[in-house]
Scaffold this motif. Structure first.
Motif, PDB file in Angstrom:
ATOM      1  N   ALA A   1     -86.721 -66.050  36.287  1.00  0.00           N
ATOM      2  CA  ALA A   1     -88.130 -66.361  36.557  1.00  0.00           C
ATOM      3  C   ALA A   1     -88.481 -66.206  38.035  1.00  0.00           C
ATOM      4  N   GLY A   2     -87.468 -65.902  38.849  1.00  0.00           N
ATOM      5  CA  GLY A   2     -87.724 -65.778  40.279  1.00  0.00           C
ATOM      6  C   GLY A   2     -87.922 -67.112  40.956  1.00  0.00           C
ATOM      7  N   LEU A   3     -87.310 -68.140  40.399  1.00  0.00           N
ATOM      8  CA  LEU A   3     -87.455 -69.491  40.947  1.00  0.00           C
ATOM      9  C   LEU A   3     -86.157 -69.920  41.626  1.00  0.00           C
ATOM     10  N   ALA A   4     -86.300 -70.695  42.685  1.00  0.00           N
ATOM     11  CA  ALA A   4     -85.134 -71.233  43.374  1.00  0.00           C
ATOM     12  C   ALA A   4     -84.486 -72.312  42.511  1.00  0.00           C
TER      13      ALA A   4
ATOM     14  N   ALA B   1     -87.422 -79.225  40.284  1.00  0.00           N
ATOM     15  CA  ALA B   1     -87.212 -80.650  40.546  1.00  0.00           C
ATOM     16  C   ALA B   1     -88.558 -81.354  40.471  1.00  0.00           C
ATOM     17  N   GLY B   2     -88.586 -82.465  39.780  1.00  0.00           N
ATOM     18  CA  GLY B   2     -89.848 -83.183  39.591  1.00  0.00           C
ATOM     19  C   GLY B   2     -90.226 -83.258  38.131  1.00  0.00           C
ATOM     20  N   PRO B   3     -91.538 -83.232  37.833  1.00  0.00           N
ATOM     21  CA  PRO B   3     -91.988 -83.488  36.452  1.00  0.00           C
ATOM     22  C   PRO B   3     -91.823 -82.292  35.520  1.00  0.00           C
ATOM     23  N   THR B   4     -90.608 -81.861  35.362  1.00  0.00           N
ATOM     24  CA  THR B   4     -90.284 -80.776  34.423  1.00  0.00           C
ATOM     25  C   THR B   4     -89.685 -81.357  33.148  1.00  0.00           C
TER      26      THR B   4
ATOM     27  N   ARG C   1     -66.799 -81.661  34.158  1.00  0.00           N
ATOM     28  CA  ARG C   1     -67.535 -82.865  33.754  1.00  0.00           C
ATOM     29  C   ARG C   1     -68.356 -82.638  32.492  1.00  0.00           C
ATOM     30  N   PHE C   2     -68.329 -81.413  31.985  1.00  0.00           N
ATOM     31  CA  PHE C   2     -69.223 -81.057  30.880  1.00  0.00           C
ATOM     32  C   PHE C   2     -68.462 -80.809  29.582  1.00  0.00           C
ATOM     33  N   SER C   3     -69.136 -81.098  28.483  1.00  0.00           N
ATOM     34  CA  SER C   3     -68.701 -80.557  27.197  1.00  0.00           C
ATOM     35  C   SER C   3     -69.027 -79.063  27.195  1.00  0.00           C
ATOM     36  N   ARG C   4     -68.493 -78.363  26.228  1.00  0.00           N
ATOM     37  CA  ARG C   4     -68.798 -76.929  26.120  1.00  0.00           C
ATOM     38  C   ARG C   4     -70.315 -76.674  25.978  1.00  0.00           C
ATOM     39  N   PRO C   5     -71.020 -77.388  25.097  1.00  0.00           N
ATOM     40  CA  PRO C   5     -72.464 -77.130  25.004  1.00  0.00           C
ATOM     41  C   PRO C   5     -73.199 -77.401  26.315  1.00  0.00           C
ATOM     42  N   SER C   6     -72.790 -78.443  27.027  1.00  0.00           N
ATOM     43  CA  SER C   6     -73.454 -78.723  28.305  1.00  0.00           C
ATOM     44  C   SER C   6     -73.211 -77.590  29.287  1.00  0.00           C
ATOM     45  N   LYS C   7     -71.989 -77.098  29.314  1.00  0.00           N
ATOM     46  CA  LYS C   7     -71.664 -76.001  30.235  1.00  0.00           C
ATOM     47  C   LYS C   7     -72.503 -74.762  29.909  1.00  0.00           C
ATOM     48  N   LEU C   8     -72.581 -74.426  28.629  1.00  0.00           N
ATOM     49  CA  LEU C   8     -73.344 -73.237  28.247  1.00  0.00           C
ATOM     50  C   LEU C   8     -74.825 -73.427  28.540  1.00  0.00           C
ATOM     51  N   ALA C   9     -75.327 -74.636  28.265  1.00  0.00           N
ATOM     52  CA  ALA C   9     -76.758 -74.891  28.476  1.00  0.00           C
ATOM     53  C   ALA C   9     -77.117 -74.839  29.956  1.00  0.00           C
ATOM     54  N   VAL C  10     -76.263 -75.418  30.783  1.00  0.00           N
ATOM     55  CA  VAL C  10     -76.545 -75.398  32.222  1.00  0.00           C
ATOM     56  C   VAL C  10     -76.487 -73.964  32.755  1.00  0.00           C
ATOM     57  N   ALA C  11     -75.508 -73.206  32.302  1.00  0.00           N
ATOM     58  CA  ALA C  11     -75.417 -71.799  32.730  1.00  0.00           C
ATOM     59  C   ALA C  11     -76.687 -71.040  32.331  1.00  0.00           C
ATOM     60  N   ALA C  12     -77.126 -71.227  31.099  1.00  0.00           N
ATOM     61  CA  ALA C  12     -78.322 -70.515  30.622  1.00  0.00           C
ATOM     62  C   ALA C  12     -79.553 -70.937  31.402  1.00  0.00           C
ATOM     63  N   ALA C  13     -79.653 -72.226  31.702  1.00  0.00           N
ATOM     64  CA  ALA C  13     -80.826 -72.715  32.447  1.00  0.00           C
ATOM     65  C   ALA C  13     -80.875 -72.113  33.843  1.00  0.00           C
ATOM     66  N   ARG C  14     -79.725 -72.046  34.493  1.00  0.00           N
ATOM     67  CA  ARG C  14     -79.708 -71.465  35.845  1.00  0.00           C
ATOM     68  C   ARG C  14     -80.042 -69.970  35.806  1.00  0.00           C
ATOM     69  N   MET C  15     -79.553 -69.299  34.774  1.00  0.00           N
ATOM     70  CA  MET C  15     -79.908 -67.870  34.623  1.00  0.00           C
ATOM     71  C   MET C  15     -81.405 -67.710  34.392  1.00  0.00           C
ATOM     72  N   ALA C  16     -81.968 -68.599  33.602  1.00  0.00           N
ATOM     73  CA  ALA C  16     -83.406 -68.511  33.312  1.00  0.00           C
ATOM     74  C   ALA C  16     -84.234 -68.724  34.576  1.00  0.00           C
ATOM     75  N   LEU C  17     -83.809 -69.672  35.393  1.00  0.00           N
ATOM     76  CA  LEU C  17     -84.497 -69.902  36.669  1.00  0.00           C
ATOM     77  C   LEU C  17     -84.460 -68.643  37.521  1.00  0.00           C
ATOM     78  N   ASP C  18     -83.290 -68.057  37.597  1.00  0.00           N
ATOM     79  CA  ASP C  18     -83.114 -66.836  38.378  1.00  0.00           C
ATOM     80  C   ASP C  18     -83.999 -65.718  37.817  1.00  0.00           C
TER      81      ASP C  18
END
Lengths: 409, 418
Positions: free
Chosen positions: A93-96, A101-104, A74-91
């Motif tokens: 940071a030690g965040l679930a 979710a919420g006012p971020t 469902r993603f363009s290449r930039p969306s795929k890369l950005a989502v992957a990076a965001a999930r890695m960053a969460l990990d």
């Protein structure tokens, strides 16, 4: 007296030619051995000659760990890369996965957006007429699609902003994200820089002689080097998690970096697609803003430069650094020599420097250029810097800087 | 309430500029809006052969003299030209020089110079006469219009371009407000610019989001939006600076808020949750309560889903008062200016406050009863200043990807005196 909370970087995720994750980026920067690959130049719009290589994110199976194929379709290449990076960053940071979710706030920098989808739609229109345009491609081709997809997967309902200011964009995005958190308009923020490589963009940049190798020389990025001839086109995404320091400490974690002063300026004398020779306007603004914040150039002890190997861009960067530090700047590191030209190639290393990682040498640099007058740090041991200046000088005249500080233990 | 803020924290609008389907200045825009007519027509710069629809609100030919006023005009994209023209008009009204580092430039766009980029490839492929020129591609990047304005007026402070689809310019205006309050700049040019092109036109048609007839925002028979093009620019100053130099504020920029639906790439949240959140954030930023708002300049595209979601958001924010709160859609008259719509609608909102009149929304009579809104139609609605009270308006912008932005503006003088 300011009562704004201190905003820190608590996590870093990235996907690039250097691999995936913070450690991979740090290791690649120390190794300083970029591995650009041959790209497909078979399309009819490519000219003979020119740069043939780019730094691409190649670890598709590893990316799939973060963005499964069923979701990625469902993603363009930039969306795929950005989502992957965001999930890695969460990990990192030690965040679930649902912790933000919420006012971020989501603040993303990109120069070209999902350009390959744009090219495909235009191709559909030309081949099949206007009704051949795919609604899926169209909706995913907008510049803010990666930011929107990040918000959807994270449940981030705060301000959602896509900054498009070329090489200055990543630091502008970081500054805006810091302001959103510091003001309380957002509880946390994910700031990202993302770019994809596309055949069409490669051809266009070759036509502008922007790429190393455009003129038939070797396609190697050489920031600050006398032989530099342009940048190496790179794709990738870097994402940072920004939070209030007290919240990060409360869950027992040490931040990677603390965010300080953000400065922006513009040189109206710059050509539309290039850089000025004279740093006076930009340096004047930066010096004044440092002074107003109670800082002087002497308070900076490391520079993470956006120099990429661009002939005029690096010349301006050198002139600006010499103007700020007439006696010579503090150690300078130009990570785009290793990571190539994409926004994350600046954002990630700046945070790594503040976190105490050893960085350098600057890949591609060998011969000093008297006209530039900056010799980047050789990569040897350094006292861990306390205060880092990250620099982003954009073609066209915009500039952005960010002071990052090493966090308290 | 904003009155408790220090003058240096208050931000006023001292200049307005616009380009739209009605012409190349704000006066033409206001005349068009006041007429209750639409600028949407069928005479377009590019062929709509093979498209599902054949209408849009194109800006007319540029006025004579602009090309002579700016060096390098011929190399500017259409979106750049809209932006520079609107900025010139706004600065002339403000009677202000902005060269130097105290001024920032905050700009929004959806596609910037894509029309010229498109032309490059059409020529390259032999689908359009003439040779492909690299300068067309130099216009393509989304920092183009903002950079062009900064270059023309020698802005040396921060220059920040945003491309968050249809919320871009409203987000940029909000960024300017916060930069002024934080003391990052003392003056700002804030706005947005977008031009029409084949790809945008085809893309919206592919979504079946466009009406073949002039759009009918908030009406029961609404079937979609019309595309438009143009720019809006506001000169923003800190109140003490404006008064100190003897400037006449036109309106006050009171607050800005933003949110994200995090719901769908194109469809708004069906209950308008994100839209309501943005409006509430903007009102909180302004230090105002919903019952202090006098009218709303809606996003109001005319698509069934958008108008329904926006009406629900209005009910969430204003409660039953939404049924009697004057509501207007500028897009009904000039079409959807995409990334610049938030800018031109901020310009229009300021004009409404200055004249104490809400412009009518073309497209028919009463609003869809199912929406429960008080749509201004037919003729302008006069707003009554209460004694010593500032008129307050909310302007909304909602984008692809669920990015929402809202601005709160107030009349000037702030106490309603003449």
């Amino acid at each position: 007296m300011s009562t704004a909370p201190r905003v820190v970087v608590s996590g870093l995720g990235q996907v690039s030619a250097a691999g995936l994750g913070r450690e991979a980026m740090a290791a690649a920067l120390v190794a300083a051995q970029p591995e650009p690959v041959e790209v497909d130049l078979s399309a009819s719009y490519h000219l003979e000659g020119g740069a043939r290589r780019a730094l691409l994110a190649r670890s598709e199976s590893e990316i799939a760990r973060w963005v499964p194929p069923m979701e990625a379709r469902r993603f363009s290449r930039p969306s795929k890369l950005a989502v992957a990076a965001a999930r890695m960053a969460l990990d990192d940071a030690g965040l679930a996965a649902d912790a933000l979710a919420g006012p971020t706030a989501i603040v993303v920098a990109t120069t070209f957006g999902p350009s390959e989808f744009t090219e495909r739609i235009l191709g559909q229109i030309l081949a099949d007429g206007p009704q051949g345009a795919s609604p899926f491609l169209f909706t995913q081709s907008v510049a803010n699609a990666p930011a929107a997809q990040m918000a959807m997967v994270l449940g981030a309902r705060g301000p959602n902003v896509t900054v498009t200011q070329r090489e200055a964009g990543p630091l502008i995005a970081l500054g805006r994200a810091v302001a959103e958190v510091a003001s309380g308009r957002a509880r946390a923020a994910v700031v990202a820089a993302v770019e994809e490589h596309s055949s069409l963009l490669h051809a266009v940049l070759n036509r502008f002689s922007a790429l190393a190798g455009s003129e038939g020389d070797d396609d190697v990025a050489r920031p600050f080097d006398r032989r530099r001839s342009g940048f190496v086109f790179a794709e990738g995404a870097t994402a940072l998690i920004l939070e209030r320091e007290d919240e990060v400490r409360a869950r027992g974690r040490r931040p990677l970096a603390a965010c300080g002063l953000a400065v922006g300026a513009f040189d109206p004398a710059a050509p539309r697609t290039g850089w000025s020779r004279d740093p006076a306007v930009l340096a004047g603004v930066l010096e004044a803003r440092l002074l107003a914040a109670g800082l002087s150039p002497d308070d900076i002890d490391f520079v993470v430069s956006g120099a990429s190997g661009a002939v005029a861009g690096d010349r301006l960067e050198g002139a600006l650094l010499r103007r700020l530090w007439p006696g010579g700047p503090p150690p300078v590191f130009a990570p785009k020599g290793c990571l190539g030209e994409y926004g994350g190639g600046l954002l990630g290393p700046a945070v790594l420097a503040a976190s105490g990682e050893t960085l350098g040498p600057t890949a591609g640099f060998a011969e000093p250029d008297p006209e530039v007058g900056v010799v980047p740090h050789s990569g040897g041991p350094l006292e861990p810097p306390r205060r880092i200046l990250a620099t982003g000088l954009a073609a066209g005249g915009a500039a952005a800087w960010m002071v990052l500080e090493a966090p308290e233990p | 309430m904003n009155d408790s803020r220090r003058p240096g924290d208050r931000v006023v609008i001292t200049g307005l500029g616009a380009v739209s389907g009605w012409g190349w200045d704000a006066a033409a825009l206001w005349r068009g809006l006041s007429s209750g007519m639409t600028a949407v027509g069928t005479e377009l710069r590019f062929s709509t052969e093979g498209q599902r629809t054949h209408v849009a609100a194109e800006a007319p030919e540029e006025p004579a003299g602009l090309a002579d006023a700016f060096a390098g005009w011929s190399r500017l994209s259409r979106a750049d030209r809209f932006a520079v023209s609107a900025a010139r008009e706004a600065l002339a009204q403000a009677d202000l020089e902005v060269s130097g580092a105290d001024t920032g430039l905050f700009f929004g766009t959806s596609t910037a110079g894509i029309a010229e980029g498109e032309e490059y490839f059409l020529r390259l492929l032999g689908r359009s006469p003439g040779s492909p020129r690299l300068q067309f591609l130099a216009s393509h990047e989304m920092n183009g219009p903002g950079d062009a304005v900064a270059r023309c007026f020698e802005v040396a402070g921060p220059v920040r371009s945003v491309s968050s689809a249809c919320a871009a310019a409203a987000l940029a205006v909000g960024d300017a407000l916060h930069a002024l309050r934080a003391g990052e700049v003392r003056r700002a040019l804030a706005g947005g610019s977008d031009s029409l092109c084949l790809l945008t036109y085809s893309g919206f048609n592919s979504l079946r989001a466009v009406d073949e007839a002039p759009c009918r925002p908030f009406r029961a028979d609404r079937e979609g939006l019309n595309l438009g093009e143009g720019a809006g620019v506001l000169v923003l100053e800190r109140l003490d600076d404006a008064l100190g130099r003897g400037a006449r504020p036109l309106a006050e920029l009171l607050g800005a808020g933003a949110s994200c639906d995090a719901h769908h790439m194109t469809a708004p949240h069906p209950e308008g949750e994100g839209a309501a959140q943005a409006m509430l954030a903007a009102l909180a930023d302004a230090g105002l309560a919903p019952d202090q708002v006098d009218f709303v300049n809606a996003h109001g595209t005319g698509t069934p889903l958008n108008d329904s979601a926006e009406a629900k958001a209005l009910h969430t924010v204003f409660g039953d008062r939404a049924r009697a709160l004057p509501l207007t859609s500028t897009k009904g008259s000039v079409g959807h200016l995409l990334g610049s719509s938030g800018a031109i609608e901020a310009v229009v909102t300021a004009l409404c406050l200055e004249t104490a009149e809400v412009h009518p929304t073309p497209g028919g009579g009463e609003a869809d009863p199912a929406l429960g809104v008080d749509l201004v139609h037919g003729s302008a609605r006069r707003l009554a200043h209460g004694a010593g009270r500032q008129l307050v308006a909310v302007s909304t912008s909602f984008a692809f990807g669920g990015s929402n932005a809202a601005l709160v503006l107030g009349s000037w003088p702030g106490d309603g005196s003449s």
